[in-house]
Design a protein around this motif. Structure first.
Motif, mmCIF file in Angstrom:
data_model
loop_
_atom_site.group_PDB
_atom_site.id
_atom_site.type_symbol
_atom_site.label_atom_id
_atom_site.label_comp_id
_atom_site.label_asym_id
_atom_site.label_seq_id
_atom_site.Cartn_x
_atom_site.Cartn_y
_atom_site.Cartn_z
ATOM 1 N N SER A 75 51.625 47.496 64.880
ATOM 2 C CA SER A 75 50.452 47.787 65.701
ATOM 3 C C SER A 75 50.780 47.569 67.166
ATOM 4 C CB SER A 75 49.267 46.903 65.293
ATOM 5 O OG SER A 75 49.580 45.529 65.462
ATOM 6 N N HIS A 76 50.018 48.241 68.005
ATOM 7 C CA HIS A 76 50.191 48.108 69.447
ATOM 8 C C HIS A 76 48.824 47.993 70.096
ATOM 9 C CE1 HIS A 76 51.628 48.660 73.535
ATOM 10 N NE2 HIS A 76 50.718 49.605 73.688
ATOM 11 N N ILE A 77 48.673 47.018 70.972
ATOM 12 C CA ILE A 77 47.417 46.802 71.670
ATOM 13 C C ILE A 77 47.664 46.882 73.176
ATOM 14 C CG2 ILE A 77 45.522 45.209 72.115
ATOM 15 C CD1 ILE A 77 45.561 46.300 69.292
ATOM 16 N N GLY A 78 46.907 47.734 73.849
ATOM 17 C CA GLY A 78 47.039 47.854 75.292
ATOM 18 C C GLY A 78 46.350 46.707 76.019
ATOM 19 N N ARG A 79 46.641 46.564 77.302
ATOM 20 C CA ARG A 79 46.033 45.487 78.077
ATOM 21 C C ARG A 79 44.549 45.769 78.266
ATOM 22 N NH1 ARG A 79 47.013 41.140 80.719
ATOM 23 N NH2 ARG A 79 45.820 40.551 82.568
ATOM 24 N N PRO A 80 43.721 44.747 78.070
ATOM 25 C CA PRO A 80 42.266 44.937 78.196
ATOM 26 C C PRO A 80 41.848 45.341 79.604
ATOM 27 C CG PRO A 80 42.770 42.913 77.031
ATOM 28 C CD PRO A 80 44.060 43.395 77.616
ATOM 29 N N ARG A 81 40.773 46.086 79.655
ATOM 30 C CA ARG A 81 40.161 46.484 80.923
ATOM 31 C C ARG A 81 38.850 45.726 81.060
ATOM 32 N NH1 ARG A 81 41.636 50.852 78.067
ATOM 33 N NH2 ARG A 81 39.490 51.328 77.442
ATOM 34 N N LEU A 82 38.638 45.122 82.225
ATOM 35 C CA LEU A 82 37.444 44.318 82.460
ATOM 36 C C LEU A 82 36.582 44.977 83.517
ATOM 37 C CD1 LEU A 82 35.876 41.626 81.992
ATOM 38 C CD2 LEU A 82 37.225 40.665 83.861
ATOM 39 N N GLU A 83 35.313 45.222 83.179
ATOM 40 C CA GLU A 83 34.363 45.792 84.123
ATOM 41 C C GLU A 83 33.229 44.797 84.340
ATOM 42 O OE1 GLU A 83 33.061 49.474 82.561
ATOM 43 O OE2 GLU A 83 35.052 50.394 82.539
ATOM 44 N N SER A 84 32.885 44.564 85.603
ATOM 45 C CA SER A 84 31.853 43.590 85.935
ATOM 46 C C SER A 84 30.792 44.219 86.820
ATOM 47 C CB SER A 84 32.474 42.388 86.660
ATOM 48 O OG SER A 84 31.467 41.518 87.142
ATOM 49 N N GLU A 85 29.540 43.751 86.656
ATOM 50 C CA GLU A 85 28.458 44.259 87.491
ATOM 51 C C GLU A 85 28.539 43.689 88.898
ATOM 52 O OE1 GLU A 85 24.965 43.146 85.418
ATOM 53 O OE2 GLU A 85 25.097 44.738 83.925
ATOM 54 N N ASP A 282 28.040 33.519 87.510
ATOM 55 C CA ASP A 282 27.762 34.511 88.548
ATOM 56 C C ASP A 282 28.447 35.846 88.275
ATOM 57 O OD1 ASP A 282 30.302 33.454 88.921
ATOM 58 O OD2 ASP A 282 30.272 33.809 91.080
ATOM 59 N N MET A 283 29.278 35.902 87.212
ATOM 60 C CA MET A 283 29.918 37.160 86.860
ATOM 61 C C MET A 283 28.940 38.140 86.225
ATOM 62 S SD MET A 283 33.093 37.307 87.749
ATOM 63 C CE MET A 283 33.648 38.635 86.703
ATOM 64 N N GLY A 284 27.853 37.617 85.698
ATOM 65 C CA GLY A 284 26.868 38.491 85.064
ATOM 66 C C GLY A 284 27.386 39.118 83.788
ATOM 67 N N ARG A 285 26.888 40.294 83.505
ATOM 68 C CA ARG A 285 27.259 41.001 82.276
ATOM 69 C C ARG A 285 28.595 41.718 82.463
ATOM 70 N NH1 ARG A 285 24.296 42.683 77.859
ATOM 71 N NH2 ARG A 285 25.054 44.531 76.753
ATOM 72 N N LEU A 286 29.461 41.617 81.449
ATOM 73 C CA LEU A 286 30.798 42.192 81.511
ATOM 74 C C LEU A 286 31.051 43.120 80.328
ATOM 75 C CD1 LEU A 286 32.640 38.827 82.139
ATOM 76 C CD2 LEU A 286 32.199 40.541 83.891
ATOM 77 N N THR A 287 31.906 44.084 80.554
ATOM 78 C CA THR A 287 32.377 44.947 79.471
ATOM 79 C C THR A 287 33.888 44.833 79.411
ATOM 80 O OG1 THR A 287 30.556 46.524 79.731
ATOM 81 C CG2 THR A 287 32.512 47.293 78.576
ATOM 82 N N VAL A 288 34.395 44.435 78.254
ATOM 83 C CA VAL A 288 35.831 44.328 78.041
ATOM 84 C C VAL A 288 36.233 45.401 77.037
ATOM 85 C CG1 VAL A 288 37.728 42.877 77.226
ATOM 86 C CG2 VAL A 288 35.828 41.856 78.495
ATOM 87 N N ALA A 289 37.230 46.224 77.369
ATOM 88 C CA ALA A 289 37.666 47.304 76.483
ATOM 89 C C ALA A 289 39.193 47.373 76.460
ATOM 90 C CB ALA A 289 37.095 48.638 76.945
ATOM 91 N N PHE A 290 39.738 47.765 75.338
ATOM 92 C CA PHE A 290 41.179 47.983 75.244
ATOM 93 C C PHE A 290 41.461 49.015 74.159
ATOM 94 C CE2 PHE A 290 40.212 44.367 72.504
ATOM 95 C CZ PHE A 290 40.819 44.724 71.304
ATOM 96 N N ASP A 291 42.592 49.705 74.313
ATOM 97 C CA ASP A 291 43.019 50.704 73.344
ATOM 98 C C ASP A 291 44.077 50.111 72.428
ATOM 99 O OD1 ASP A 291 41.423 52.714 74.548
ATOM 100 O OD2 ASP A 291 42.963 52.994 76.090
ATOM 101 N N GLY A 292 44.140 50.622 71.229
ATOM 102 C CA GLY A 292 45.130 50.136 70.282
ATOM 103 C C GLY A 292 45.512 51.207 69.280
ATOM 104 N N SER A 293 46.588 50.954 68.556
ATOM 105 C CA SER A 293 47.016 51.845 67.495
ATOM 106 C C SER A 293 47.641 51.026 66.383
ATOM 107 C CB SER A 293 48.025 52.887 68.013
ATOM 108 O OG SER A 293 49.205 52.244 68.461
ATOM 109 N N ALA A 294 47.551 51.550 65.168
ATOM 110 C CA ALA A 294 48.159 50.894 64.007
ATOM 111 C C ALA A 294 48.887 51.952 63.197
ATOM 112 C CB ALA A 294 47.091 50.204 63.161
ATOM 113 N N GLU A 295 50.099 51.648 62.783
ATOM 114 C CA GLU A 295 50.925 52.584 62.032
ATOM 115 C C GLU A 295 51.431 51.918 60.754
ATOM 116 O OE1 GLU A 295 55.363 54.278 62.659
ATOM 117 O OE2 GLU A 295 53.919 54.892 64.203
ATOM 118 N N THR A 296 51.242 52.593 59.643
ATOM 119 C CA THR A 296 51.742 52.115 58.361
ATOM 120 C C THR A 296 52.649 53.192 57.770
ATOM 121 O OG1 THR A 296 49.685 50.894 57.975
ATOM 122 C CG2 THR A 296 51.140 51.218 56.091
#
Length: 306
Positions: A75-85, A282-296
């Protein structure tokens, strides 16, 4: 004698056929390729609407004939992306917590590993027949080789500069069959200078469909409990997994109608909604997202005919 995958020998043969196309060795290789191609009966590539049936038949035959199946999971996981208000000095620190979020969400996945499975007990694998209604697109790729072009008398043809004229022909009776469970959307956009550009977007795959062929998602309740480890920094409200490109690819011997390898690949995006607490309130609401893949990957071993 038990042997690994006849496909490996075929692959090595194809490599050997394509090496040495320079100098005096080129003509010899081309003539040998032409001789081999003329002596082998090459089967036609099955039509697209027959590929699912071919996959199912080949898989069933291999599961019945294979004495052992090698499974490899990665599996491969990309670095998370952080979005803040809001913007804050704490953003960099909290951004590092995104990596912890990624680990918590994915730690229930199989990660990477290998195992050997007896072909009679494949109930806990991803090897199963495919419903044609679930497949959005199917394709087959064949191995090609350069052979000399000849005239009606069988004489090799050369161009005006004396170079041997060649053409590509199918070299063997193996086909790489790919079954896609996702759809794409193509849009044409016009730039300010009037030039047009096409973009192809992979549409999300229904979660039930993706999990049917590519494995169940981690237990949601258990993952949310794991988020409590980060309670000093943030509060996780919920998360969702959106499946993207999902494909099955099999290397099939058209002569024997057997699958020698099967690869299951799923791509996904994880999005979590979180709120900073304590020093990060004080960061308020956040959205954390990342892409990934899994191979079998599955490789069938067969009993040698020798």
């Amino acid at each position: 004698m038990k042997t690994k995958l006849r496909a490996l020998l075929i692959a090595l043969t194809c490599v050997a056929l394509t090496v040495g196309f320079s100098g005096c060795g080129m003509l010899k290789t081309i003539r040998e390729n032409a001789r081999i191609a003329s002596e082998r009966t090459i089967l036609e590539t099955p039509a697209e609407d027959a590929l699912v049936g071919l996959f199912n038949d080949a898989l069933a035959a291999s599961m019945a004939a294979g004495v052992e199946v090698d499974e490899s999971v990665s599996s491969h996981i990309g670095r998370p992306r952080l979005e803040s208000e809001t913007e804050s000095a704490a953003a960099d620190i909290l951004g590092k917590c995104a990596d912890a979020l990624k680990n918590l969400i994915t730690e229930a996945d199989p990660g990477s590993g290998e195992r050997e499975i007896e072909s009679g007990d494949l109930s806990d694998t991803l090897l199963r027949p495919v419903d044609a209604a679930d497949v959005k697109a199917a394709s087959a790729r064949r191995n090609l080789v350069n052979v000399a072009v000849t005239d009606e008398n069988g004489k090799e043809i050369s161009d005006e500069e004396g170079n041997l004229v060649t053409e590509q022909k199918i070299s063997d009776n193996f086909a790489e069959v790919t079954l896609s469970f996702h759809e794409t959307e193509t849009k044409t956009e016009t730039d300010d200078d009037g030039s047009e550009k096409e973009t192809v977007t992979v549409l999300p795959v229904d979660a039930a469909l993706a999990q049917k062929y590519f494995g169940a998602a981690p237990d949601r309740a258990g993952i949310l409990r794991e988020f409590e480890k980060l309670s000093a920094y943030l509060q996780v409200e919920d998360y969702e997994i959106e499946y993207k490109a999902c494909e099955l690819t099999a290397l099939i011997d058209l002569d024997a109608v057997e699958a020698h390898t099967v690869r299951c690949v799923k791509n996904f995006t994880v999005t979590a909604e979180v709120t900073g607490v304590g020093a990060f309130a004080d960061m308020g609401r956040l959205t954390v997202a990342f892409d990934g893949s899994a191979e079998t990957d599955y490789t069938f071993e067969f009993i040698s005919e020798d």
